[in-house]
Write a protein that holds these residues in place. Structure first.
Motif, PDB file in Angstrom:
ATOM      1  N   GLU A 192      44.466  39.558  63.298  1.00 59.07           N
ATOM      2  CA  GLU A 192      43.831  42.033  63.096  1.00 59.07           C
ATOM      3  C   GLU A 192      43.953  42.435  62.201  1.00 59.07           C
ATOM      4  O   GLU A 192      45.739  42.948  61.987  1.00 59.07           O
ATOM      5  N   GLY A 193      43.826  43.441  61.951  1.00 58.66           N
ATOM      6  CA  GLY A 193      44.034  44.288  60.560  1.00 58.66           C
ATOM      7  C   GLY A 193      43.727  43.811  59.495  1.00 58.66           C
ATOM      8  O   GLY A 193      44.212  44.373  58.426  1.00 58.66           O
ATOM      9  N   VAL A 194      43.661  42.453  59.193  1.00 65.22           N
ATOM     10  CA  VAL A 194      43.449  41.939  57.782  1.00 65.22           C
ATOM     11  C   VAL A 194      42.875  42.307  56.706  1.00 65.22           C
ATOM     12  O   VAL A 194      43.205  42.040  55.321  1.00 65.22           O
ATOM     13  N   GLY A 195      41.629  42.988  57.337  1.00 65.21           N
ATOM     14  CA  GLY A 195      40.177  42.984  56.268  1.00 65.21           C
ATOM     15  C   GLY A 195      39.244  42.540  56.195  1.00 65.21           C
ATOM     16  O   GLY A 195      38.344  42.495  55.882  1.00 65.21           O
ATOM     17  N   ARG A 196      38.709  42.054  57.387  1.00 66.15           N
ATOM     18  CA  ARG A 196      37.819  40.493  58.208  1.00 66.15           C
ATOM     19  C   ARG A 196      36.973  42.109  58.025  1.00 66.15           C
ATOM     20  O   ARG A 196      35.170  41.819  57.053  1.00 66.15           O
ATOM     21  N   ARG A 197      36.619  43.010  59.080  1.00 66.92           N
ATOM     22  CA  ARG A 197      35.758  44.234  59.140  1.00 66.92           C
ATOM     23  C   ARG A 197      34.909  44.914  57.811  1.00 66.92           C
ATOM     24  O   ARG A 197      34.550  45.011  57.616  1.00 66.92           O
ATOM     25  N   THR A 198      36.328  45.265  57.199  1.00 68.74           N
ATOM     26  CA  THR A 198      36.271  46.028  56.240  1.00 68.74           C
ATOM     27  C   THR A 198      35.242  44.632  54.654  1.00 68.74           C
ATOM     28  O   THR A 198      34.260  45.881  54.373  1.00 68.74           O
ATOM     29  N   VAL A 199      35.552  43.092  54.653  1.00 70.93           N
ATOM     30  CA  VAL A 199      34.978  42.764  53.618  1.00 70.93           C
ATOM     31  C   VAL A 199      33.579  43.033  54.369  1.00 70.93           C
ATOM     32  O   VAL A 199      32.422  42.872  54.114  1.00 70.93           O
ATOM     33  N   ALA A 200      33.029  42.492  56.004  1.00 74.69           N
ATOM     34  CA  ALA A 200      32.245  42.626  56.419  1.00 74.69           C
ATOM     35  C   ALA A 200      31.035  43.842  55.985  1.00 74.69           C
ATOM     36  O   ALA A 200      29.801  43.590  55.195  1.00 74.69           O
ATOM     37  N   ARG A 201      31.515  44.797  55.691  1.00 76.15           N
ATOM     38  CA  ARG A 201      30.694  45.896  54.957  1.00 76.15           C
ATOM     39  C   ARG A 201      30.617  45.981  53.897  1.00 76.15           C
ATOM     40  O   ARG A 201      29.451  46.410  53.647  1.00 76.15           O
ATOM     41  N   TRP A 202      31.489  45.610  53.198  1.00 71.56           N
ATOM     42  CA  TRP A 202      31.325  45.036  52.218  1.00 71.56           C
ATOM     43  C   TRP A 202      29.874  44.812  51.290  1.00 71.56           C
ATOM     44  O   TRP A 202      29.415  44.672  50.792  1.00 71.56           O
ATOM     45  N   PHE A 203      30.525  42.944  51.984  1.00 72.42           N
ATOM     46  CA  PHE A 203      29.554  42.780  52.157  1.00 72.42           C
ATOM     47  C   PHE A 203      28.195  42.855  52.437  1.00 72.42           C
ATOM     48  O   PHE A 203      26.598  42.517  51.812  1.00 72.42           O
ATOM     49  N   ALA A 204      27.496  43.296  53.335  1.00 72.15           N
ATOM     50  CA  ALA A 204      26.359  44.407  54.125  1.00 72.15           C
ATOM     51  C   ALA A 204      25.722  45.103  52.852  1.00 72.15           C
ATOM     52  O   ALA A 204      24.815  45.126  52.435  1.00 72.15           O
ATOM     53  N   ALA A 205      27.040  45.906  52.556  1.00 77.76           N
ATOM     54  CA  ALA A 205      26.445  47.035  51.609  1.00 77.76           C
ATOM     55  C   ALA A 205      25.916  46.348  49.743  1.00 77.76           C
ATOM     56  O   ALA A 205      25.320  46.785  49.526  1.00 77.76           O
ATOM     57  N   GLY A 206      26.555  45.214  49.324  1.00 79.81           N
ATOM     58  CA  GLY A 206      26.561  43.968  48.428  1.00 79.81           C
ATOM     59  C   GLY A 206      25.108  44.265  49.030  1.00 79.81           C
ATOM     60  O   GLY A 206      24.331  43.660  47.782  1.00 79.81           O
TER      61      GLY A 206
END
Length: 292
Positions: free
Chosen positions: A27-41
Motif C-alpha cells: 500500500e502507498g508504494v505508487g501503484r495508483r500514481t503509475v496507473a494514472r501516469w500510464f493512462a495519461a501517456g
C-alpha cells in the motif's frame, strides 16, 4: 506528472500490449500514481512520457479515465470494516444511479484509449468479479484495464489468469529521503512514498499515531488492562496496527513471545476485517502483547 522511483516499470509499460494489467505491491508504494501516469501517456498527443500540456493531459477529471474502489462507509454512514466492490459498480442494476464500468467502457473514448482502474481487485464480491470477468474476456479494442491488489494470490484466479502482473517493490530509503529525512516518518513509511506524503501532509495526525503507538508500548509493561485501553485508542487511527508491528519489530527480540506478538497483530487485522467482535479481538491482542 512526476513519479518517484519505479523507473524500470515506467520504461516497460509503454511497450506492453496486454489489455489487462495487474499492479501488485504494498500500500502507498505508487501503484495508483503509475496507473494514472500510464493512462495519461496513452492519451497524450505526444505519447510517453505524458507532456502535461496537451488537451488530454490538461483535462481534469479525464473523460477516458475511471477508478473503481471499495465503499469506505456503510449505508448508515459508519466506517466499513469489511471493504467490498459491489456489483452495481461493475454492472448496471435497475434503479441504481451509479455509473457502472460496463456502461462506461461500452462507449468510445473522447481521445484515444479508455483506462479503467479497479483499485482493490481483491475486494471484489463474487457477483462483481463474475461481471468483471466478462469484460476481461472480451475487452473493447480501445480499452485498457488495470487491477490493483497487494498480491496476485489475493485476486480470484479467474481474474489473475487473464492479467499480466506488474510487481511494485518498496522504494529504497535513499529515494524517500528526497521527500524527508525524518527518521520516524521513514520508519513509518517502510518504502512507501504515499505514507511519507501522508505523514508530511498530516503532521498532527501522524504525531497522534506516534503517541498512541508509544502509549501501547509503555502500557505493555503495566499489564493487560492498561494495554487494552491503549489499544482501543490506537485502533481509532488508520494504519495503526502495521505501524505498531514495525515498532515492535525494531525491538529486535528473539523470544517466542515476540514472534507470537507480531503474528497476533496480523491475525488481529484479519479478524477485524471479518467483523469479529472488536472487544474480543482487542482483549485477545492485549493478552498476547503483555507477554513480551
Amino acid at each position: 506528472m512526476q513519479i518517484l522511483g519505479h523507473q524500470r516499470i515506467l520504461e516497460l509499460l509503454p511497450r506492453l500490449q496486454a489489455q489487462t494489467l495487474l499492479f501488485t505491491g504494498p500500500e502507498g508504494v505508487g501503484r495508483r500514481t503509475v496507473a494514472r501516469w500510464f493512462a495519461a501517456g496513452l492519451n497524450c498527443e505526444g505519447g510517453f512520457p505524458p507532456c502535461g500540456r496537451c488537451a488530454s493531459c490538461r483535462l481534469e477529471p479525464h473523460a477516458d479515465y475511471l477508478e473503481i474502489a471499495p465503499q469506505t462507509e456503510t449505508k448508515t454512514g459508519r466506517k466499513a470494516r469489511l471493504l467490498q466492490i459491489r456489483l452495481e459498480q461493475i454492472a448496471p442494476r435497475e434503479g441504481s444511479e451509479e455509473t457502472s464500468l460496463l456502461d462506461w467502457i461500452a462507449t468510445y473514448p473522447r481521445f484515444k484509449t479508455k483506462v479503467a482502474v479497479i483499485d482493490g481487485a481483491h475486494w471484489l464480491g463474487e457477483s462483481a468479479a463474475n461481471a468483471l470477468l466478462k469484460v476481461l474476456e472480451e475487452p473493447p479494442a480501445f480499452a485498457r484495464l488495470i487491477l490493483v491488489a497487494p498480491s496476485r494470490e489475493l485476486v480470484l484466479p479467474t481474474l489473475a489468469s487473464r492479467s499480466l502482473e506488474v510487481g511494485f517493490s518498496p522504494l529504497p530509503e535513499a529515494e524517500l529521503r528526497t521527500l524527508t529525512t525524518d527518521p520516524e516518518v521513514l520508519a513509518f513509511a517502510q518504502g512507501s512514498p504515499g505514507k511519507v506524503r501522508w505523514a508530511l501532509e498530516h503532521p498532527a495526525e501522524f504525531a497522534r499515531l506516534e503517541s498512541r503507538v508509544q502509549g501501547v508500548l509503555e502500557a505493555m509493561r503495566a499489564g493487560p488492562a492498561p494495554t487494552l485501553e491503549a489499544l482501543k485508542l490506537l485502533l481509532e487511527a488508520d494504519d495503526a496496527l502495521p505501524y505498531l508491528g514495525r515498532r515492535l519489530g525494531q525491538l529486535q527480540m528473539e523470544s517466542p513471545a515476540h514472534k507470537e506478538a507480531l503474528e497476533a497483530l496480523s491475525r488481529t487485522q484479519d479478524a477485524l476485517s471479518a467483523y469479529v467482535s472488536e472487544d474480543l479481538v482487542q482483549t485477545w491482542l492485549a493478552l498476547k502483547l503483555v507477554r513480551l
